[in-house]
Design a protein around this motif. Structure first.
Motif, PDB file in Angstrom:
ATOM      1  N   TYR A  99       2.819  10.139  -7.512  1.00  0.00           N
ATOM      2  CA  TYR A  99       2.171   8.967  -6.915  1.00  0.00           C
ATOM      3  C   TYR A  99       0.958   8.474  -7.685  1.00  0.00           C
ATOM      4  O   TYR A  99       0.222   7.630  -7.202  1.00  0.00           O
ATOM      5  CB  TYR A  99       1.860   9.276  -5.442  1.00  0.00           C
ATOM      6  N   HIS A 124       6.575  18.795  -2.400  1.00  0.00           N
ATOM      7  CA  HIS A 124       7.121  18.893  -1.044  1.00  0.00           C
ATOM      8  C   HIS A 124       8.370  19.773  -0.998  1.00  0.00           C
ATOM      9  O   HIS A 124       9.067  19.923  -2.006  1.00  0.00           O
ATOM     10  CB  HIS A 124       7.455  17.492  -0.507  1.00  0.00           C
ATOM     11  N   GLY A 159       9.118  12.944  -6.391  1.00  0.00           N
ATOM     12  CA  GLY A 159       7.802  12.403  -6.058  1.00  0.00           C
ATOM     13  C   GLY A 159       6.936  12.215  -7.285  1.00  0.00           C
ATOM     14  O   GLY A 159       7.327  12.549  -8.409  1.00  0.00           O
ATOM     15  N   ASP A 195       6.511   3.565   8.563  1.00  0.00           N
ATOM     16  CA  ASP A 195       5.665   3.442   7.376  1.00  0.00           C
ATOM     17  C   ASP A 195       6.200   4.249   6.190  1.00  0.00           C
ATOM     18  O   ASP A 195       6.154   3.797   5.054  1.00  0.00           O
ATOM     19  CB  ASP A 195       4.234   3.893   7.689  1.00  0.00           C
ATOM     20  N   ASP A 196       6.693   5.456   6.440  1.00  0.00           N
ATOM     21  CA  ASP A 196       7.226   6.273   5.335  1.00  0.00           C
ATOM     22  C   ASP A 196       8.489   5.650   4.740  1.00  0.00           C
ATOM     23  O   ASP A 196       8.654   5.607   3.528  1.00  0.00           O
ATOM     24  CB  ASP A 196       7.575   7.698   5.819  1.00  0.00           C
ATOM     25  N   GLY A 208      10.955  10.705   4.399  1.00  0.00           N
ATOM     26  CA  GLY A 208       9.992  10.861   3.302  1.00  0.00           C
ATOM     27  C   GLY A 208      10.283  10.035   2.056  1.00  0.00           C
ATOM     28  O   GLY A 208      10.394  10.605   0.966  1.00  0.00           O
ATOM     29  N   PHE A 209      10.375   8.735   2.195  1.00  0.00           N
ATOM     30  CA  PHE A 209      10.586   7.783   1.087  1.00  0.00           C
ATOM     31  C   PHE A 209      11.993   7.881   0.467  1.00  0.00           C
ATOM     32  O   PHE A 209      12.262   7.233  -0.536  1.00  0.00           O
ATOM     33  CB  PHE A 209       9.548   7.956  -0.060  1.00  0.00           C
ATOM     34  N   ARG A 243       0.818  -1.219   0.000  1.00  0.00           N
ATOM     35  CA  ARG A 243       0.000   0.000   0.000  1.00  0.00           C
ATOM     36  C   ARG A 243       0.855   1.275   0.000  1.00  0.00           C
ATOM     37  O   ARG A 243       0.329   2.373   0.059  1.00  0.00           O
ATOM     38  CB  ARG A 243      -0.951  -0.003   1.220  1.00  0.00           C
ATOM     39  N   HIS A 244       2.168   1.094  -0.046  1.00  0.00           N
ATOM     40  CA  HIS A 244       3.036   2.280  -0.017  1.00  0.00           C
ATOM     41  C   HIS A 244       2.876   3.098  -1.298  1.00  0.00           C
ATOM     42  O   HIS A 244       2.870   2.544  -2.392  1.00  0.00           O
ATOM     43  CB  HIS A 244       4.496   1.868   0.170  1.00  0.00           C
ATOM     44  N   PRO A 245       2.748   4.440  -1.159  1.00  0.00           N
ATOM     45  CA  PRO A 245       2.522   5.260  -2.361  1.00  0.00           C
ATOM     46  C   PRO A 245       3.692   5.304  -3.341  1.00  0.00           C
ATOM     47  O   PRO A 245       3.484   5.535  -4.527  1.00  0.00           O
ATOM     48  CB  PRO A 245       2.253   6.670  -1.803  1.00  0.00           C
ATOM     49  N   ASP A 269       4.455  15.057  -8.192  1.00  0.00           N
ATOM     50  CA  ASP A 269       3.314  15.142  -7.273  1.00  0.00           C
ATOM     51  C   ASP A 269       2.712  16.547  -7.227  1.00  0.00           C
ATOM     52  O   ASP A 269       1.687  16.758  -6.574  1.00  0.00           O
ATOM     53  CB  ASP A 269       3.689  14.648  -5.856  1.00  0.00           C
ATOM     54  N   PHE A 325       3.989  17.711   5.266  1.00  0.00           N
ATOM     55  CA  PHE A 325       5.334  17.145   5.255  1.00  0.00           C
ATOM     56  C   PHE A 325       6.282  17.942   4.351  1.00  0.00           C
ATOM     57  O   PHE A 325       5.896  18.290   3.251  1.00  0.00           O
ATOM     58  CB  PHE A 325       5.286  15.679   4.794  1.00  0.00           C
ATOM     59  N   HIS A 356      15.014  14.104  -2.524  1.00  0.00           N
ATOM     60  CA  HIS A 356      15.479  15.334  -1.869  1.00  0.00           C
ATOM     61  C   HIS A 356      15.361  15.392  -0.343  1.00  0.00           C
ATOM     62  O   HIS A 356      15.861  16.329   0.249  1.00  0.00           O
ATOM     63  CB  HIS A 356      14.751  16.554  -2.487  1.00  0.00           C
ATOM     64  N   HIS A 357      14.656  14.427   0.305  1.00  0.00           N
ATOM     65  CA  HIS A 357      14.498  14.503   1.768  1.00  0.00           C
ATOM     66  C   HIS A 357      15.595  13.808   2.559  1.00  0.00           C
ATOM     67  O   HIS A 357      15.749  14.084   3.757  1.00  0.00           O
ATOM     68  CB  HIS A 357      13.159  13.895   2.212  1.00  0.00           C
ATOM     69  N   ASP A 376       8.950  19.745  -6.988  1.00  0.00           N
ATOM     70  CA  ASP A 376       8.179  18.708  -6.291  1.00  0.00           C
ATOM     71  C   ASP A 376       7.157  19.416  -5.379  1.00  0.00           C
ATOM     72  O   ASP A 376       7.402  20.537  -4.918  1.00  0.00           O
ATOM     73  CB  ASP A 376       9.153  17.886  -5.445  1.00  0.00           C
TER      74      ASP A 376
HETATM   75  N1  ZLM Z   1       2.595   8.358   8.183  1.00  0.00           N
HETATM   76  N2  ZLM Z   1       1.536   3.034   3.584  1.00  0.00           N
HETATM   77  C1  ZLM Z   1       7.197  12.759  -0.017  1.00  0.00           C
HETATM   78  C2  ZLM Z   1       7.168  12.076   1.331  1.00  0.00           C
HETATM   79  C3  ZLM Z   1       5.893  12.328   2.090  1.00  0.00           C
HETATM   80  C4  ZLM Z   1       4.404  11.795   8.045  1.00  0.00           C
HETATM   81  C5  ZLM Z   1       2.086  10.779   8.147  1.00  0.00           C
HETATM   82  C6  ZLM Z   1       2.732   7.157   7.356  1.00  0.00           C
HETATM   83  C7  ZLM Z   1       2.352   9.418   3.275  1.00  0.00           C
HETATM   84  C8  ZLM Z   1       1.886   8.049   3.257  1.00  0.00           C
HETATM   85  C9  ZLM Z   1       3.261   4.655   3.837  1.00  0.00           C
HETATM   86  C10 ZLM Z   1       1.145   1.625   3.644  1.00  0.00           C
HETATM   87  C11 ZLM Z   1       8.718  13.280  -2.010  1.00  0.00           C
HETATM   88  C12 ZLM Z   1       4.133  12.274   6.615  1.00  0.00           C
HETATM   89  C13 ZLM Z   1       2.124   9.488   7.330  1.00  0.00           C
HETATM   90  C14 ZLM Z   1       1.434   6.510   6.959  1.00  0.00           C
HETATM   91  C15 ZLM Z   1       3.842   9.925   9.611  1.00  0.00           C
HETATM   92  C16 ZLM Z   1       3.584  11.164   3.717  1.00  0.00           C
HETATM   93  C17 ZLM Z   1       2.822   3.356   3.848  1.00  0.00           C
HETATM   94  C18 ZLM Z   1       0.127   6.445   2.952  1.00  0.00           C
HETATM   95  C19 ZLM Z   1       1.015   5.391   3.252  1.00  0.00           C
HETATM   96  O1  ZLM Z   1      -0.560   3.683   3.032  1.00  0.00           O
HETATM   97  C20 ZLM Z   1       0.602   3.999   3.280  1.00  0.00           C
HETATM   98  C21 ZLM Z   1       1.237   1.106   5.066  1.00  0.00           C
HETATM   99  C22 ZLM Z   1       2.340   5.698   3.529  1.00  0.00           C
HETATM  100  C23 ZLM Z   1       2.769   7.031   3.547  1.00  0.00           C
HETATM  101  C24 ZLM Z   1       0.557   7.749   2.966  1.00  0.00           C
HETATM  102  N3  ZLM Z   1       3.474   9.848   3.918  1.00  0.00           N
HETATM  103  C25 ZLM Z   1       1.769  10.540   2.685  1.00  0.00           C
HETATM  104  N4  ZLM Z   1       2.564  11.604   2.991  1.00  0.00           N
HETATM  105  C26 ZLM Z   1       4.672  12.018   4.242  1.00  0.00           C
HETATM  106  C27 ZLM Z   1       5.971  11.803   3.471  1.00  0.00           C
HETATM  107  C28 ZLM Z   1       8.434  12.389  -0.791  1.00  0.00           C
HETATM  108  O2  ZLM Z   1       7.636  13.224  -2.916  1.00  0.00           O
HETATM  109  O3  ZLM Z   1       8.873  14.632  -1.647  1.00  0.00           O
HETATM  110  C29 ZLM Z   1      10.014  12.865  -2.705  1.00  0.00           C
HETATM  111  C30 ZLM Z   1      10.081  11.468  -3.182  1.00  0.00           C
HETATM  112  N5  ZLM Z   1       4.879  11.729   5.640  1.00  0.00           N
HETATM  113  O4  ZLM Z   1       3.270  13.101   6.375  1.00  0.00           O
HETATM  114  C31 ZLM Z   1       3.447  11.060   8.730  1.00  0.00           C
HETATM  115  C32 ZLM Z   1       3.814  12.392   9.159  1.00  0.00           C
HETATM  116  C33 ZLM Z   1       3.871   8.616   8.787  1.00  0.00           C
END
Ligand code: ZLM
Ligand code: CA
Ligand code: ZN
Length: 380
Positions: free
Chosen positions: A306, A180, A304, A100-101, A151-152, A28-30, A267, A208, A142-143, A178
Motif C-alpha cells: 500500500y 495478512h 497486498g 468500504d473494504d 479484504g480488497f 482514499r482506498h488503500p 505490505d 484482519f 488471497h482473501h 503477505d
Molecule cells: N473498515 N477507505 C488486506 C485487506 C485488509 C475491516 C476495518 C474499512 C483497511 C482500510 C477502505 C476510503 C491483502 C478491516 C476497516 C475502512 C472494517 C483493512 C476505504 C482505510 C480505508 O480509507 C479507506 C473510504 C479502507 C480500508 C483502511 N481495511 C485497512 N485494513 C482490512 C482489510 C488485503 O493485503 O491481504 C491482500 C490484497 N479490513 O480491518 C474493517 C474491519 C472496514
C-alpha cells in the motif's frame, strides 16, 4: 546489473496487461492498481523484459471463475455497478460483503477477470513446461471467498490457479508472505493433503482477517497440511529470514511439492501504509530467492502492498532475483513517473526504522519449534 546463480537458469515468463492498472477502488482506498503500472515501468527500465517471455494477458472466462466461485456471486459481480448498486434488493450488499473494504467501482468485474486471467495463463505455462517460473504481480488476491469478496479481493486467482495445477500436479505448496493471513486459500484446501498452505502474517486475534493462529492446521484428509506462522509487530530482517528458512527448508524436503505458488504481498515491508513489520526489500526478496533455490517450478504472484513506490521497487527486485539478476541501486533515469521515487532515487531505501520489534527471541524460538513439530507429522 550482474548475474548470479549460474547453475539454475530458469525460463521465466511475465504475465501482465497494462489495462489492469487503470481501475480505481475510490480516492482514499488503500488498494491502488496503479502500483502495477509503476512496477512494469521499473521492470522494463532495468531491461528485465528483454530476458523474460512476455505475455499480454486475457480476461478469465465465466466458466473459469465458476471453477471455484458460485453462479450467484459471479452473476452479481457481472451486473453490479456504481449506478445500480443502491437499487439492489434489500440484503444483497450485506450478503456480498460490499462496503468500504470491497466497494463497487466501475468495471470491477473486468478488473477481476483480468488479474485472474493472468494467473491462469501463468499456471498454464508451468503445466505445459514452457516456463519454470511464471510471474503475475497483478494476482495474489488471497482473501476472496467462494461466495463473496473479502479484504480488497473479489476473485481468488490463487485458488483457481491451484485447481488448474492440481489437474497434473500431485502436491502443490502454497507460501504466503503477505502481512495478512491467506485465509481464502487456506479455507479452500483445508481438507485435502494435495495442497499444503503456509502463511506468515501479523496475528493478534483482531487484526484482519482475524484468523491464522498456529492451531489452525487443517482437518480431515488435510489434517497437518496447513501451517500458520502468527507474528507480532516490528519483525526485522534477520528474525524473519531465519524463521522463514528454518520452516520452509524442512517443509519442502518433507512434503516434496511438484510445484510451488508464492504470494509476495508487499505490505510486509517496513513503511507500508497498512503495515507494521520492519522488513527491507532485500529481506523480502531473500525469501523468494530461497524458495527458487530448490529448483521446483514456481508461480509467483503479488498481493497486498500500500505504499506504491516500495511495492514497485520490491516486485522489480524480485523479478530480477527470479531471473538471476541482481539490480543496481540506481533507478533507471528514463522511466515515466520517476518522480514517485523522489524520496530516495534508490531501489533499496531504508525501511526498517519505524516499529519496535515485539517478537522476542524466546517468542520466535517457541514459534519455530511449534512449526517444526507440525511439519514432523508429514513423515511416517
Ligand atoms: N473498515 N477507505 C488486506 C485487506 C485488509 C475491516 C476495518 C474499512 C483497511 C482500510 C477502505 C476510503 C491483502 C478491516 C476497516 C475502512 C472494517 C483493512 C476505504 C482505510 C480505508 O480509507 C479507506 C473510504 C479502507 C480500508 C483502511 N481495511 C485497512 N485494513 C482490512 C482489510 C488485503 O493485503 O491481504 C491482500 C490484497 N479490513 O480491518 C474493517 C474491519 C472496514
Ligand atoms: Ca501471509
Ligand atoms: Zn495484505
Amino acid at each position: 546489473n550482474y548475474e548470479f546463480g549460474s547453475t539454475y537458469a530458469p525460463r521465466v515468463s511475465y504475465h501482465f496487461n497494462p489495462k489492469v492498472s487503470s481501475y480505481h477502488f475510490g480516492v482514499r482506498h488503500p488498494m491502488k492498481p496503479f502500483r502495477l503500472m509503476l512496477t512494469d515501468h521499473l521492470v522494463s527500465g532495468y531491461g528485465l523484459h528483454k530476458i523474460m517471455d512476455l505475455y499480454e494477458t486475457r480476461k478469465a472466462s465465466d466458466d473459469e471463475l465458476l471453477e471455484f466461485h458460485t453462479d450467484d456471486y459471479i452473476n452479481f459481480l457481472k451486473k453490479v455497478n456504481p449506478d445500480n448498486v443502491n437499487k439492489m434488493p434489500r440484503g444483497t450488499l450485506d450478503k456480498f460483503n460490499i462496503g468500504d473494504d470491497c466497494p463497487i467501482f466501475h468495471n470491477l468485474y473486468e478488473y477481476s477477470s483480468l488479474y485472474t486471467g493472468a494467473s491462469l495463463d501463468a499456471s498454464r505455462k508451468l503445466l505445459n513446461g514452457q516456463s519454470d517460473i511464471a510471474i503475475n504481480w497483478s494476482g495474489g488476491l488471497h482473501h476472496a471467498k467462494k461466495t463473496s469478496p473479502s479484504g480488497f479481493c473479489y476473485i481468488n486467482d490463487i485458488v483457481l490457479s491451484i485447481l488448474n495445477l492440481l489437474r497434473f500436479h500431485p502436491r502443490v505448496l502454497y507460501i504466503d508472505i503477505d502481512l495478512h493471513h491467506g485465509d481464502g486459500v487456506q479455507e479452500a484446501f483445508y481438507t485435502t493433503d494435495r495442497v499444503y498452505t503456509v502463511s506468515f502474517h501479523k496475528y493478534n486475534g483482531e487484526f484482519f482477517p482475524g484468523t491464522g493462529n498456529y492451531d489452525e492446521t487443517g482437518c480431515s484428509n488435510g489434517k497437518h497440511f496447513a501451517l500458520n506462522v502468527p507474528l507480532k509487530d516490528g519483525i526485522d530482517d534477520d528474525s524473519y529470514i531465519n524463521l522463514f528458512k528454518s520452516i520452509i527448508d524442512p517443509l519442502i524436503t518433507s512434503y516434496n511439492p511438484t510445484v510451488i505458488i508464492q504470494q509476495c504481498g508487499a505490505d510486509s515491508l517496513g513503511h507500508d501504509r497498512l503495515g507494521c513489520f520492519n522488513l527491507n526489500i532485500k529481506a523480502h526478496g531473500e525469501c523468494v530467492k530461497f524458495v527458487k533455490s530448490f529448483g521446483i517450478p514456481m508461480l509467483v504472484v503479488g498481493g497486498g502492498g500500500y505504499t506504491p513506490k516500495n511495492v514497485s521497487r520490491l516486485w522489480t527486485y524480485e523479478t530480477g532475483i527470479l531471473n538471476n539478476v541482481l539490480l543496481s541501486p540506481e533507478l533507471p533515469s528514463d522511466i515515466p513517473f520517476l518522480n514517485y521515487f523522489d524520496d530516495e532515487y534508490s531501489l533499496y531505501p531504508v525501511l526498517d526504522d519505524l516499529y519496535e520489534n515485539k517478537n522476542s527471541k524466546q517468542f520466535l524460538e517457541d514459534l519455530r519449534i511449534r512449526c517444526l513439530e507440525q511439519i514432523r507429522y508429514l513423515k511416517g
